[in-house]
Design a protein around this motif. Sequence first.
Motif, PDB file in Angstrom:
ATOM      1  N   VAL A 171     -38.654 -34.957 -10.926  1.00  8.04           N
ATOM      2  CA  VAL A 171     -39.961 -34.576 -11.070  1.00  8.04           C
ATOM      3  C   VAL A 171     -40.368 -33.194 -10.978  1.00  8.04           C
ATOM      4  CG1 VAL A 171     -42.397 -34.632 -10.271  1.00  8.04           C
ATOM      5  CG2 VAL A 171     -41.125 -36.762 -10.268  1.00  8.04           C
ATOM      6  N   GLN A 172     -39.526 -32.330 -10.316  1.00 11.23           N
ATOM      7  CA  GLN A 172     -39.556 -30.905 -10.253  1.00 11.23           C
ATOM      8  C   GLN A 172     -38.927 -30.409 -11.296  1.00 11.23           C
ATOM      9  OE1 GLN A 172     -41.197 -28.994  -8.031  1.00 11.23           O
ATOM     10  NE2 GLN A 172     -42.211 -30.973  -6.971  1.00 11.23           N
ATOM     11  N   VAL A 173     -37.712 -30.784 -11.654  1.00  8.90           N
ATOM     12  CA  VAL A 173     -37.218 -30.428 -13.128  1.00  8.90           C
ATOM     13  C   VAL A 173     -37.935 -30.500 -14.118  1.00  8.90           C
ATOM     14  CG1 VAL A 173     -35.189 -30.574 -14.435  1.00  8.90           C
ATOM     15  CG2 VAL A 173     -34.832 -30.951 -12.145  1.00  8.90           C
ATOM     16  N   ALA A 174     -38.682 -31.723 -14.374  1.00  8.53           N
ATOM     17  CA  ALA A 174     -39.568 -31.855 -15.274  1.00  8.53           C
ATOM     18  C   ALA A 174     -40.891 -30.967 -15.433  1.00  8.53           C
ATOM     19  CB  ALA A 174     -40.102 -33.287 -15.451  1.00  8.53           C
ATOM     20  N   GLY A 175     -41.000 -30.368 -14.229  1.00  9.63           N
ATOM     21  CA  GLY A 175     -42.382 -29.536 -14.161  1.00  9.63           C
ATOM     22  C   GLY A 175     -41.759 -28.294 -14.375  1.00  9.63           C
ATOM     23  N   GLY A 176     -40.565 -28.112 -14.759  1.00  8.77           N
ATOM     24  CA  GLY A 176     -40.216 -26.563 -15.255  1.00  8.77           C
ATOM     25  C   GLY A 176     -39.705 -25.793 -14.316  1.00  8.77           C
ATOM     26  N   HIS A 177     -39.458 -26.063 -13.073  1.00  8.24           N
ATOM     27  CA  HIS A 177     -39.036 -25.223 -11.891  1.00  8.24           C
ATOM     28  C   HIS A 177     -37.287 -25.193 -11.779  1.00  8.24           C
ATOM     29  CE1 HIS A 177     -42.966 -25.602 -10.547  1.00  8.24           C
ATOM     30  NE2 HIS A 177     -42.964 -26.898 -10.637  1.00  8.24           N
ATOM     31  N   SER A 178     -37.129 -23.942 -11.536  1.00  6.26           N
ATOM     32  CA  SER A 178     -35.701 -23.794 -11.176  1.00  6.26           C
ATOM     33  C   SER A 178     -35.140 -24.172 -10.037  1.00  6.26           C
ATOM     34  CB  SER A 178     -35.350 -22.094 -11.523  1.00  6.26           C
ATOM     35  OG  SER A 178     -35.870 -21.669  -9.984  1.00  6.26           O
ATOM     36  N   ASN A 179     -33.691 -24.505 -10.051  1.00  6.38           N
ATOM     37  CA  ASN A 179     -33.134 -24.766  -8.706  1.00  6.38           C
ATOM     38  C   ASN A 179     -33.731 -24.067  -7.553  1.00  6.38           C
ATOM     39  OD1 ASN A 179     -31.833 -26.804 -10.068  1.00  6.38           O
ATOM     40  ND2 ASN A 179     -29.744 -26.045  -9.823  1.00  6.38           N
ATOM     41  N   ASP A 180     -33.698 -22.788  -7.723  1.00  4.32           N
ATOM     42  CA  ASP A 180     -34.260 -22.079  -6.219  1.00  4.32           C
ATOM     43  C   ASP A 180     -35.602 -22.348  -6.152  1.00  4.32           C
ATOM     44  OD1 ASP A 180     -31.687 -20.737  -6.261  1.00  4.32           O
ATOM     45  OD2 ASP A 180     -32.359 -19.016  -7.235  1.00  4.32           O
ATOM     46  N   ILE A 182     -37.294 -25.152  -6.715  1.00  9.30           N
ATOM     47  CA  ILE A 182     -37.224 -26.681  -6.351  1.00  9.30           C
ATOM     48  C   ILE A 182     -36.797 -26.683  -4.895  1.00  9.30           C
ATOM     49  CG2 ILE A 182     -36.198 -29.137  -6.603  1.00  9.30           C
ATOM     50  CD1 ILE A 182     -35.811 -28.392  -9.544  1.00  9.30           C
ATOM     51  N   ALA A 183     -35.874 -25.595  -4.528  1.00 11.99           N
ATOM     52  CA  ALA A 183     -35.097 -25.588  -3.181  1.00 11.99           C
ATOM     53  C   ALA A 183     -36.345 -25.247  -2.076  1.00 11.99           C
ATOM     54  CB  ALA A 183     -34.029 -24.824  -3.020  1.00 11.99           C
ATOM     55  N   GLU A 184     -37.103 -24.174  -2.647  1.00 13.59           N
ATOM     56  CA  GLU A 184     -38.194 -23.730  -1.863  1.00 13.59           C
ATOM     57  C   GLU A 184     -39.160 -24.596  -1.661  1.00 13.59           C
ATOM     58  OE1 GLU A 184     -41.134 -19.923  -1.909  1.00 13.59           O
ATOM     59  OE2 GLU A 184     -39.633 -19.921  -3.224  1.00 13.59           O
ATOM     60  N   ARG A 185     -39.667 -25.432  -2.573  1.00 11.75           N
ATOM     61  CA  ARG A 185     -40.522 -26.535  -2.598  1.00 11.75           C
ATOM     62  C   ARG A 185     -40.305 -27.713  -1.743  1.00 11.75           C
ATOM     63  NH1 ARG A 185     -44.262 -27.470  -7.018  1.00 11.75           N
ATOM     64  NH2 ARG A 185     -44.826 -25.521  -7.889  1.00 11.75           N
ATOM     65  N   LEU A 186     -39.165 -27.995  -1.616  1.00  7.37           N
ATOM     66  CA  LEU A 186     -38.671 -29.291  -0.974  1.00  7.37           C
ATOM     67  C   LEU A 186     -37.806 -28.905   0.405  1.00  7.37           C
ATOM     68  CD1 LEU A 186     -36.925 -31.300  -3.790  1.00  7.37           C
ATOM     69  CD2 LEU A 186     -39.295 -31.389  -3.047  1.00  7.37           C
ATOM     70  N   THR A 192     -27.884 -28.171  -2.497  1.00  8.57           N
ATOM     71  CA  THR A 192     -28.471 -29.365  -2.453  1.00  8.57           C
ATOM     72  C   THR A 192     -29.133 -29.843  -3.503  1.00  8.57           C
ATOM     73  OG1 THR A 192     -28.771 -29.208   0.144  1.00  8.57           O
ATOM     74  CG2 THR A 192     -29.938 -30.997  -1.005  1.00  8.57           C
ATOM     75  N   VAL A 193     -30.048 -29.047  -4.088  1.00  4.58           N
ATOM     76  CA  VAL A 193     -30.926 -29.288  -5.386  1.00  4.58           C
ATOM     77  C   VAL A 193     -29.658 -29.524  -6.180  1.00  4.58           C
ATOM     78  CG1 VAL A 193     -32.521 -28.389  -7.171  1.00  4.58           C
ATOM     79  CG2 VAL A 193     -32.936 -27.993  -4.532  1.00  4.58           C
ATOM     80  N   LYS A 194     -28.810 -28.580  -6.471  1.00  2.99           N
ATOM     81  CA  LYS A 194     -27.808 -28.889  -7.756  1.00  2.99           C
ATOM     82  C   LYS A 194     -27.105 -30.021  -7.593  1.00  2.99           C
ATOM     83  CE  LYS A 194     -23.996 -26.475  -9.979  1.00  2.99           C
ATOM     84  NZ  LYS A 194     -22.939 -25.185  -9.901  1.00  2.99           N
ATOM     85  N   THR A 195     -26.790 -30.225  -6.627  1.00  5.50           N
ATOM     86  CA  THR A 195     -26.130 -31.707  -6.284  1.00  5.50           C
ATOM     87  C   THR A 195     -27.005 -32.820  -6.720  1.00  5.50           C
ATOM     88  OG1 THR A 195     -24.865 -30.870  -4.225  1.00  5.50           O
ATOM     89  CG2 THR A 195     -25.179 -33.407  -4.414  1.00  5.50           C
ATOM     90  N   HIS A 196     -28.262 -32.971  -6.287  1.00  2.97           N
ATOM     91  CA  HIS A 196     -29.332 -34.235  -6.650  1.00  2.97           C
ATOM     92  C   HIS A 196     -29.322 -33.781  -8.227  1.00  2.97           C
ATOM     93  CE1 HIS A 196     -30.261 -35.256  -2.767  1.00  2.97           C
ATOM     94  NE2 HIS A 196     -31.015 -34.205  -2.369  1.00  2.97           N
ATOM     95  N   VAL A 197     -29.458 -32.777  -8.561  1.00  3.35           N
ATOM     96  CA  VAL A 197     -29.478 -32.889 -10.310  1.00  3.35           C
ATOM     97  C   VAL A 197     -28.457 -33.308 -10.876  1.00  3.35           C
ATOM     98  CG1 VAL A 197     -29.821 -31.200 -12.251  1.00  3.35           C
ATOM     99  CG2 VAL A 197     -31.191 -30.801 -10.197  1.00  3.35           C
ATOM    100  N   ASN A 198     -27.158 -32.956 -10.399  1.00  2.00           N
ATOM    101  CA  ASN A 198     -25.766 -33.523 -11.048  1.00  2.00           C
ATOM    102  C   ASN A 198     -25.858 -34.986 -10.626  1.00  2.00           C
ATOM    103  OD1 ASN A 198     -25.028 -31.081 -11.921  1.00  2.00           O
ATOM    104  ND2 ASN A 198     -23.843 -30.563 -10.087  1.00  2.00           N
ATOM    105  N   ARG A 199     -26.263 -35.428  -9.595  1.00  2.00           N
ATOM    106  CA  ARG A 199     -26.237 -37.058  -9.370  1.00  2.00           C
ATOM    107  C   ARG A 199     -27.388 -37.716 -10.255  1.00  2.00           C
ATOM    108  NH1 ARG A 199     -25.934 -36.849  -2.697  1.00  2.00           N
ATOM    109  NH2 ARG A 199     -23.584 -36.535  -2.803  1.00  2.00           N
TER     110      ARG A 199
END
Length: 227
Positions: A171-180, A182-186, A192-199
Amino acid sequence: MTIRVLLADDQALLRSAFRVLVDSEPDMEVVGEASDGAEAVRLAKEERADVVLMDIRMPGTDGLAATRMISADPTLAHVRVVILTTFEVDDYVVQSLRAGASGFLGKGSEPDELLSAIRVAAGGEALLSPAATKGLIARFLAQGDGAGGDHDPARSERLDALTGREREVLVQVAGGHSNDEIAERLEVSPLTVKTHVNRAMAKLGARDRAQLVVIAYESGLVRPRVE
């Protein structure tokens, strides 16, 4: 490591100009030229291209069809396609992304933009910024084109494979947010974000971040909103 670039355009003059530009860079080289989509697919295999600069309008097999063929071929899973066109309109952008392209670039772009696009695509990232991609897809799907207001049931089912956290990240990726961002938001690390994106990409069969944005909208996980 040298980035192997394939040029696919029916205009020989443009291919020559792109070749001079690409070959001037120490980290990339042109490994072939194609004048139509079918030839581009063949050369992508034969020359082991990393990135294909693909014109969207070519005689015979056009750029969109060729991109779909490359995306559907498991032996070409490493190949990234950057669509080049003079027709910078939203529907072409979204069709390109749906076909499996990693990004979209106008032929009027500056040389540095083109070279940067090749490097970004070769690195496995989406050429369009997530924010730009999101905006384009939101507007396009909101207009309705067969996938607009009604989500794709098949893709909705595929989302069942995602964990709760992977859905949050999507949802965060679709919202246009970078990994950094998203990491701050979550409140997790960028790694960890990159791992979730890759999975999420692996589970959903997405080639890159741009494809994740398409899936998020087409599945109904994120609803298009027109400003």
